[in-house]
Write an enzyme that holds these catalytic residues in place. Structure first.
Site, PDB file in Angstrom:
ATOM      1  CD  GLU A 213      -2.864  -1.109   2.426  1.00 25.21           C
ATOM      2  OE1 GLU A 213      -2.794  -0.171   3.228  1.00 25.21           O
ATOM      3  OE2 GLU A 213      -3.665  -2.050   2.556  1.00 25.21           O
ATOM      4  CD  GLU A 403      -3.409  -5.833   3.955  1.00 29.12           C
ATOM      5  OE1 GLU A 403      -4.215  -4.995   4.419  1.00 29.12           O
ATOM      6  OE2 GLU A 403      -2.182  -5.666   3.956  1.00 29.12           O
TER       7      GLU A 403
HETATM    8  O1  IFM Z   1      -3.484  -3.192   9.289  1.00 31.81           O
HETATM    9  C1  IFM Z   1      -3.523  -2.702   7.991  1.00 31.81           C
HETATM   10  C2  IFM Z   1      -2.407  -3.273   7.146  1.00 31.81           C
HETATM   11  O2  IFM Z   1      -1.172  -3.067   7.719  1.00 31.81           O
HETATM   12  C3  IFM Z   1      -2.432  -2.645   5.786  1.00 31.81           C
HETATM   13  N1  IFM Z   1      -3.731  -2.728   5.193  1.00 31.81           N
HETATM   14  C4  IFM Z   1      -4.867  -2.327   5.979  1.00 31.81           C
HETATM   15  C5  IFM Z   1      -4.828  -3.022   7.321  1.00 31.81           C
HETATM   16  C6  IFM Z   1      -6.046  -2.579   8.167  1.00 31.81           C
HETATM   17  O3  IFM Z   1      -6.003  -1.218   8.374  1.00 31.81           O
END
Ligand code: IFM
Length: 490
Positions: A213, A403
């Protein structure tokens, strides 16, 4: 009773995702050498409520309990894959700047190539902190022994303190020396780190994500002073510089991993390397308002598209006018990207507002009022199909859902969240012919949610932070059934 069986493609990866800083500490060795470590304990940040005051050393303790946790992933969830990250500061707590490499620049002064000679690799090997290397080796070996395909993220946010001093940058950026991603030398150091990791751990890693990200690292760090992310500046120029350097860093690390990981340990070949991005679903708050429509389109462009255009097309829209002028075309910075990781969580409704950052059009995200998670994020499963299809159709790379998950302390919404998002992924695959290769739920267990600390519980397993005990949430048997049968039965 009528059962609908949604079967996923053969070889589909079922896993969970974690990040080193969020899970490792709690038992075993503390890593105090990163910017995030310093940032979350800074008194000013705590006093201003920018960070929770929770400390990562009270975390789940994966560093000590990794064998049990990986067993939960394998036996408890029936997973065949896992996504982990390494912390750069654990491997190189001391600087590597004096390790010589050959750096090439393009006509605009951007780093466009780094050669790490064998002698320098030897120096890196001497410089690496061996107890950490040993521990990561044990973790990766355990994954392999359990039959878990490994997706390894190189950069999941913390930077070594010798690269970034977030307090110095926050308080006096002009005189700061250790300036993180605003400084192109960080790209060169990242190349050394990536080369070392690929050479050292390549025999145990199937897939790599160079960055996690990047738009959160640049946006939360350099556009939104109150985000709670280091260094908490509101500066459009720095935001653009950091995003550009991260895009360049992806390409440079991609080349290093391809060069140094030559051992093939899975069907993915020696090194299958992508980037993890977080495109979300955007909508104008008032669809009849031209200002809201334009604001929403702009945010969507910057968040979803801008950096992928840099990484995959060499389009560096540095003035953010949504047009690629001739001097913004940088084909020599495009190195490759074997897959795109999609982290999808929510729908954002955007409305036009007064600008908070000089030079940037004004907008705000309308707070969630219905179907919200504990983070205040709006649950919108249809957005999963939309962004997956959009990324695939635009960039034509295989997609990995790297994710997706929910902060849900009461464990009331997690099961339906999981099912509804998997339904949408299945539609992308079967109805829309999108290549999706796997799904990694965020997260295996509760963990340190950055500025928000331990209150946000994303885990499929709940963590008691006092005893470190893990307890399954209601979604565990559901996910296990899906992963072990490769099928979503309804
Ligand atoms: O915890 C984070 C992760 O580190 C990166 N993506 C989003 C998750 C939730 O906020």
């Amino acid at each position: 009773m009528f059962w609908l069986a949604r079967v996923f493609p053969d070889g589909f990866l079922w896993g969970t995702a974690m990040a080193a800083f969020q899970v490792e500490m709690g038992l075993g060795e503390v890593d105090s050498r990163s910017d995030w470590y310093v940032w979350v304990r800074d008194e000013n940040n705590i006093k201003k409520g920018l960070v929770s005051g929770d400390l990562p050393e009270d975390g789940p303790g994966f560093w000590a309990l990794f064998r049990d946790d990986l067993k939960l992933a394998r036996a408890g969830l029936g997973n065949n894959a896992v996504r982990l990250s390494l912390d750069w500061s654990r491997i190189f707590p001391e600087q590597t700047r004096d390790v010589p490499v050959k750096v090439r620049f393009d006509n605009y002064g951007n780093v466009c190539g780094v050669d790490v000679p064998m002698d320098s690799m030897r120096l890196l090997e001497e410089r690496a902190y061996q107890p950490s290397v040993q521990k990561y080796r044990e973790v990766l070996t355990e994954c392999r022994n359990l039959g878990l395909t490994v997706l390894l993220t190189l950069y999941h946010w913390p930077l070594p303190l010798w690269i970034h001093d977030p307090i110095e940058c926050r308080d006096d950026f002009v005189h700061a020396v250790r300036r993180g991603w605003t400084d192109q030398t960080t790209v060169v150091e990242f190349a050394k780190y990536a080369a070392y990791v690929a050479k050292t751990f390549g025999d145990s890693v199937d897939l790599y994500a160079t960055l996690n990200e990047p738009m959160v690292a640049s946006g939360a760090g350099y556009l939104r002073k109150s985000s709670g992310f280091p260094p908490g500046l509101g500066d459009l120029g720095l935001f653009v510089e950091v995003t550009k350097n991260l895009a360049v860093a992806h390409g440079i690390a991609y080349e290093q991993v391809k060069k140094w990981d030559i051992s093939s340990c899975s069907a993915y070949g020696p090194a299958y390397v992508g980037v993890v991005h977080n495109p979300q679903y955007y909508e104008p708050f008032d669809k009849d308002s031209k200002a809201d429509v334009e604001a929403s389109r702009f945010v969507e462009y910057v968040q979803n598209e801008w950096i992928l255009n840099m990484i995959l097309k060499g389009d560096y829209d540095l003035d953010l006018n949504m047009i690629i002028e001739k001097d913004e075309q940088r084909p020599s910075l495009v190195k490759g990207c074997d897959f795109i990781g999609v982290n999808y969580y929510m729908r954002n409704r955007i409305r036009s507002a007064e600008s908070k950052v000089p030079g940037l059009p004004g907008f705000e995200t309308v707070p969630c009022t219905q179907n919200c998670t504990d983070m205040g994020w709006e649950i919108y499963p249809q957005g999963m199909r939309y962004v997956t299809n959009w990324v695939y159709n635009r960039y034509r790379r295989p997609i990995m859902i790297t994710e997706n998950g929910i902060a849900d302390a009461k464990d009331e919404k997690r099961s339906e969240y999981l099912l509804s998002h998997l339904r949408e992924i299945h539609k992308s695959i079967t109805d829309d012919s999108v290549t999706v290769k796997g799904y990694f739920h965020w997260s295996l267990m509760d963990n340190f949610e950055w500025a928000r600390g331990f209150k946000m519980r994303f885990g499929l397993y709940r963590v008691n932070y006092e005893t470190k005990e893990r307890t399954p949430t209601k979604a565990v048997p559901i996910y296990k059934q899906i992963a072990t049968t490769n099928t979503l039965q309804e």
